[in-house]
Design a protein around this motif. Sequence first.
Motif, PDB file in Angstrom:
ATOM      1  N   ALA A 223       3.980   4.514  20.657  1.00  0.00           N
ATOM      2  CA  ALA A 223       5.081   3.716  20.108  1.00  0.00           C
ATOM      3  C   ALA A 223       5.741   2.895  21.211  1.00  0.00           C
ATOM      4  N   PHE A 224       5.695   3.398  22.430  1.00  0.00           N
ATOM      5  CA  PHE A 224       6.226   2.669  23.584  1.00  0.00           C
ATOM      6  C   PHE A 224       5.484   1.342  23.763  1.00  0.00           C
ATOM      7  N   ASN A 225       4.151   1.366  23.652  1.00  0.00           N
ATOM      8  CA  ASN A 225       3.368   0.138  23.775  1.00  0.00           C
ATOM      9  C   ASN A 225       3.686  -0.838  22.649  1.00  0.00           C
ATOM     10  N   ALA A 226       3.746  -0.310  21.424  1.00  0.00           N
ATOM     11  CA  ALA A 226       4.013  -1.177  20.278  1.00  0.00           C
ATOM     12  C   ALA A 226       5.424  -1.762  20.340  1.00  0.00           C
ATOM     13  N   ALA A 227       6.394  -0.955  20.774  1.00  0.00           N
ATOM     14  CA  ALA A 227       7.775  -1.440  20.881  1.00  0.00           C
ATOM     15  C   ALA A 227       7.902  -2.501  21.971  1.00  0.00           C
ATOM     16  N   ASN A 228       7.210  -2.319  23.087  1.00  0.00           N
ATOM     17  CA  ASN A 228       7.231  -3.328  24.150  1.00  0.00           C
ATOM     18  C   ASN A 228       6.758  -4.680  23.627  1.00  0.00           C
ATOM     19  N   ALA A 229       5.709  -4.645  22.805  1.00  0.00           N
ATOM     20  CA  ALA A 229       5.188  -5.894  22.248  1.00  0.00           C
ATOM     21  C   ALA A 229       6.201  -6.537  21.308  1.00  0.00           C
ATOM     22  N   MET A 230       6.946  -5.724  20.569  1.00  0.00           N
ATOM     23  CA  MET A 230       7.963  -6.260  19.664  1.00  0.00           C
ATOM     24  C   MET A 230       9.096  -6.930  20.443  1.00  0.00           C
ATOM     25  N   ILE A 231       9.513  -6.312  21.542  1.00  0.00           N
ATOM     26  CA  ILE A 231      10.620  -6.851  22.336  1.00  0.00           C
ATOM     27  C   ILE A 231      10.181  -8.092  23.102  1.00  0.00           C
ATOM     28  N   GLY A 232       8.977  -8.022  23.698  1.00  0.00           N
ATOM     29  CA  GLY A 232       8.479  -9.150  24.474  1.00  0.00           C
ATOM     30  C   GLY A 232       9.254  -9.313  25.770  1.00  0.00           C
ATOM     31  N   GLY A 233       8.876 -10.310  26.555  1.00  0.00           N
ATOM     32  CA  GLY A 233       9.597 -10.575  27.798  1.00  0.00           C
ATOM     33  C   GLY A 233       9.235  -9.585  28.893  1.00  0.00           C
ATOM     34  N   ASN A 234       9.862  -9.763  30.041  1.00  0.00           N
ATOM     35  CA  ASN A 234       9.617  -8.930  31.214  1.00  0.00           C
ATOM     36  C   ASN A 234      10.643  -7.814  31.256  1.00  0.00           C
ATOM     37  N   LEU A 235      10.241  -6.615  30.885  1.00  0.00           N
ATOM     38  CA  LEU A 235      11.162  -5.482  30.838  1.00  0.00           C
ATOM     39  C   LEU A 235      11.435  -4.898  32.218  1.00  0.00           C
ATOM     40  N   ALA A 236      10.732  -5.370  33.231  1.00  0.00           N
ATOM     41  CA  ALA A 236      10.954  -4.906  34.607  1.00  0.00           C
ATOM     42  C   ALA A 236      11.380  -6.082  35.479  1.00  0.00           C
ATOM     43  N   CYS A 237      12.296  -6.891  34.958  1.00  0.00           N
ATOM     44  CA  CYS A 237      12.634  -8.164  35.605  1.00  0.00           C
ATOM     45  C   CYS A 237      13.500  -8.003  36.848  1.00  0.00           C
ATOM     46  N   LYS A 238      14.215  -6.899  36.985  1.00  0.00           N
ATOM     47  CA  LYS A 238      15.151  -6.734  38.102  1.00  0.00           C
ATOM     48  C   LYS A 238      14.477  -6.039  39.282  1.00  0.00           C
ATOM     49  N   ALA A 239      14.519  -4.713  39.275  1.00  0.00           N
ATOM     50  CA  ALA A 239      13.976  -3.950  40.410  1.00  0.00           C
ATOM     51  C   ALA A 239      12.489  -3.654  40.257  1.00  0.00           C
ATOM     52  N   GLY A 240      11.912  -4.053  39.132  1.00  0.00           N
ATOM     53  CA  GLY A 240      10.481  -3.849  38.950  1.00  0.00           C
ATOM     54  C   GLY A 240      10.104  -2.512  38.365  1.00  0.00           C
ATOM     55  N   SER A 241      11.081  -1.739  37.880  1.00  0.00           N
ATOM     56  CA  SER A 241      10.794  -0.423  37.329  1.00  0.00           C
ATOM     57  C   SER A 241      11.139  -0.369  35.844  1.00  0.00           C
ATOM     58  N   LEU A 242      10.427   0.501  35.140  1.00  0.00           N
ATOM     59  CA  LEU A 242      10.678   0.755  33.727  1.00  0.00           C
ATOM     60  C   LEU A 242      10.644   2.263  33.541  1.00  0.00           C
ATOM     61  N   VAL A 243      11.761   2.846  33.111  1.00  0.00           N
ATOM     62  CA  VAL A 243      11.899   4.298  33.039  1.00  0.00           C
ATOM     63  C   VAL A 243      11.711   4.757  31.598  1.00  0.00           C
ATOM     64  N   LEU A 244      10.809   5.711  31.404  1.00  0.00           N
ATOM     65  CA  LEU A 244      10.519   6.271  30.084  1.00  0.00           C
ATOM     66  C   LEU A 244      11.044   7.699  30.051  1.00  0.00           C
ATOM     67  N   THR A 245      11.871   8.032  29.047  1.00  0.00           N
ATOM     68  CA  THR A 245      12.512   9.338  29.057  1.00  0.00           C
ATOM     69  C   THR A 245      12.901   9.768  27.646  1.00  0.00           C
ATOM     70  N   VAL A 246      13.567  10.938  27.558  1.00  0.00           N
ATOM     71  CA  VAL A 246      14.086  11.480  26.299  1.00  0.00           C
ATOM     72  C   VAL A 246      15.517  11.957  26.548  1.00  0.00           C
ATOM     73  N   PRO A 247      16.330  12.106  25.497  1.00  0.00           N
ATOM     74  CA  PRO A 247      17.740  12.474  25.689  1.00  0.00           C
ATOM     75  C   PRO A 247      17.950  13.750  26.495  1.00  0.00           C
ATOM     76  N   ARG A 248      17.167  14.791  26.244  1.00  0.00           N
ATOM     77  CA  ARG A 248      17.402  16.054  26.947  1.00  0.00           C
ATOM     78  C   ARG A 248      17.156  15.918  28.447  1.00  0.00           C
ATOM     79  N   ALA A 249      16.208  15.053  28.832  1.00  0.00           N
ATOM     80  CA  ALA A 249      15.940  14.836  30.254  1.00  0.00           C
ATOM     81  C   ALA A 249      17.100  14.102  30.917  1.00  0.00           C
ATOM     82  N   LEU A 250      17.706  13.158  30.203  1.00  0.00           N
ATOM     83  CA  LEU A 250      18.858  12.436  30.750  1.00  0.00           C
ATOM     84  C   LEU A 250      20.053  13.364  30.919  1.00  0.00           C
ATOM     85  N   ALA A 251      20.265  14.231  29.928  1.00  0.00           N
ATOM     86  CA  ALA A 251      21.394  15.164  30.006  1.00  0.00           C
ATOM     87  C   ALA A 251      21.245  16.125  31.174  1.00  0.00           C
TER      88      ALA A 251
END
Length: 583
Positions: A469-497
């Motif tokens: 779903a991450f790949n499909a969602a990226n295609a929906m959003i389009g554009g450069n999702l790593a435009c600033k520092a060059g990183s893209l972080v993939l996570t879940v709520p419990r990991a953030l907490a």
Amino acid sequence: MVRRSVFALFMVVVCAWVLRASPLAALTIGGVVRQPLNLSTEDLARFESATVRLNELTRDNRFRGVFAYRGVPLRTLLEFASVQKEESSFGKPLDLAVVVRNKEGKRTVLSWGEIFHRNPSEIVVATSAGPIVPHHTNCGECHDAKIYEPALNQLKRKVGLPKLVVANDFFTDRSLEDIVHIDVMEMKQKTEKRQMGKLFSPKFTVLDGKGRSVEVSDLSGYTRIEADKKNISDGRGYHGWRRYSGVSLRELLTKTAMGQDADTVVLASSIDGYRVLISYGELFLSPGGERIMIADGIRGRPLEEGKFALILPDDTSDDRTAKALSRIEIVSLKGKPKFYIIGMGCADTSLITLEAISYMGKADVFIAPDDIRMRFAKYMGGKPVLFDPLRMHIARMTKKGNQGLSEAELKEKMDRENEQDIQKIKDALDAGKSVALLEYGDPVVYAAWQHRFQRSFKDQIEIVPGLSAFNAANAMIGGNLACKAGSLVLTVPRALAANEDMVKAVSAGGDTMAVFIGLRELKTLVALLQRYYPETTPVQIAYKAGYSNGRHIVKTTLGGVIAAAEKENERHLGMIYIGPCLQ
């Protein structure tokens, strides 16, 4: 006499095509092919067909009837799939094996050469069949009923279609019913291709694949045979005909006690690395197998190139001639059963990969949620499903069947059912069957099977990637999702907490954060993010990514995301993105 012959012909025509493959039957073709295929019965019917007669008798003397089959030459299907070897020091397809499986896990092994260097109609994938009924059925005049009735009853049996028909075999053990997958296999045995002048090898070695070897430097002690062969190759054309003398490869392997296993192939190599593969069936089941020879003479004289050569007199091409023979290896294709974890894509069936389809064909049994089982049934070939891996989770969420159970009792019940599921997988693997778990999306990203099965089967697991779903969602959003520092972080709520320092660092660096399974915990998630992000930070939610009839994007800010989400009906399928690159 004329009337009797006409009646016999009428019976053949009437009975010939009464059995046809189910419209739901599917046949997959994979392995070293450019274009893996999934073919329905209707697809197979579009190919030009051939008709063959098969008198079915197996090596253990079981008569299975006489049938007329109509189907597609296997060669045609493989040409359509466009067989292409991976990087190899020997580029020709002459050392490829073709393994055909049915829905019960039974296999037939063929060589590339017997498919492509014989007449195409000798090996077909049949989609319809009909018994050939003898016109004289009153056998009681000369035979006891216990002799002729079992033979006649075979003509009434249901033939499993599609069926692999190997018409030229005397014993029909390789003709396989209810086939579901064809796998084109490249031999893993390494070879070193050498540029040489005049080829010569004073001996050859026979290896059984189990550590035993026999060295052969002369052919005395074996029965001498002769065979004529037209020397025609696909590359050089016609170069006359020759009479070879030598010994039968079948006799040589039998006398050297190298065994006769239907899952083995014979891999013959020349001194310069040229390789040829011969299947067990064409050597031991086909009448022409006894003519396959190790030659040491031509027209009464020793061979000009090399002391020994492998000759297949009945091939329509000379390409499988191996001059200066140096090695004959018996290779088993059985392999150990595997536990495949197959990524099925995140939504629409069109998102499944060709590799996933190919690996589904290799499986003997499946583990699949009901949703996947229904949507991908045409790729599963009617093979059994051991269990639904989501049933316990669904029962826990809905309380169905668990009314009155405490949390501890429910956990105990789920642990018990999980052990039962593990035992089902072990039983299948112990029986020699490969198991495939059909998993949503990418099977290594937040997948439940890792907690349930990885520890028990880690040495048998092979993972087949899928579209997340991450790949499909990226295609929906389009554009450069790593435009600033060059990183893209993939996570879940419990990991953030559990790691607020990471949230702080991602926010400070301007990276984009993508959050899986966050809709159900959106309010808690937003409260955490608001400690480190401004209210005006762009947020996008990709709903139902990969579903062509429901996918859409909601664009908002961190301050407005809760209100925006409350307007949506979907409460589960949504990827949440936050970061300045979403501007």
